[in-house]
Write an enzyme that holds these catalytic residues in place. Structure first.
Site, PDB file in Angstrom:
ATOM      1  CG  HIS A  98      -0.399  -0.193   2.463  1.00  0.00           C
ATOM      2  ND1 HIS A  98       0.039  -1.382   3.153  1.00  0.00           N
ATOM      3  CD2 HIS A  98       0.299   0.696   3.505  1.00  0.00           C
ATOM      4  CE1 HIS A  98       0.815  -1.131   4.090  1.00  0.00           C
ATOM      5  NE2 HIS A  98       0.871   0.189   4.534  1.00  0.00           N
ATOM      6  CG  PHE A  99       1.852   3.691  -2.930  1.00  0.00           C
ATOM      7  CD1 PHE A  99       1.601   2.519  -3.589  1.00  0.00           C
ATOM      8  CD2 PHE A  99       3.265   4.262  -3.109  1.00  0.00           C
ATOM      9  CE1 PHE A  99       2.404   1.760  -4.444  1.00  0.00           C
ATOM     10  CE2 PHE A  99       4.116   3.477  -4.048  1.00  0.00           C
ATOM     11  CZ  PHE A  99       3.761   2.449  -4.442  1.00  0.00           C
TER      12      PHE A  99
END
Ligand code: 5GP
Ligand code: ZN
Length: 134
Positions: A98-99
């Protein structure tokens, strides 16, 4: 699959979703650095960025940019940090890539981590080690 973010993708766990398409989802981080902190991830379960195919990276990065633009259009947002933690040694807690897209404001009190200068000759050795591993 006992993965928190897969459960959020499947809607078996609630979240504040701000964007979703066939491949990508974006929702509010439950414990934001600043309000509006968004997590962007591929719906496919992979743990680390290196596990994501080149083909699957592109749609995720497009959504990261889209969320960044939406945040920057808010009058109280002056900057954005995009962070991405891999492996627990680097602070990854949820093992689904995830960012973090984090809205920032002058004087919000958050600091970057400190840098330390290289010793003489050390940077050339480090650059060579990385180049030879590519
Ligand atoms: P990491 O440290 O793995 O890069 O970040 C994981 C992030 O997931 C943390 O910032 C944390 O606040 C967020 N998080 C953990 N559990 C939940 C949850 O149940 N829902 C949402 N929306 N975010 C979560
Ligand atoms: Zn997952």
């Amino acid at each position: 699959m006992d993965c928190l973010f897969c459960k959020i993708c499947a809607k078996t766990i609630d979240s504040d979703i701000v964007y979703e398409d066939e491949k990508v989802i974006a929702f509010l981080d439950i414990n934001p650095v600043n309000p509006g902190h968004v997590l962007v991830l591929p719906k496919i379960h992979v743990e680390h960025l290196v596990d994501l195919s080149d083909e699957d990276i592109l749609p995720v990065m497009k959504v990261v940019k889209k969320i960044m633009k939406a945040l920057m259009s808010q009058s109280d947002v002056e900057g954005i940090n995009i962070l991405q933690n891999n492996y627990s040694a680097a602070g990854q807690v949820v093992p689904h890539v995830h960012f973090h897209v984090i809205p920032r404001k002058q004087g919000d009190g958050h600091r970057h981590w400190p840098g330390t200068a290289y010793q003489e000759g050390e940077s050339a050795i480090m650059a060579e080690r990385i180049k030879s591993a590519l």
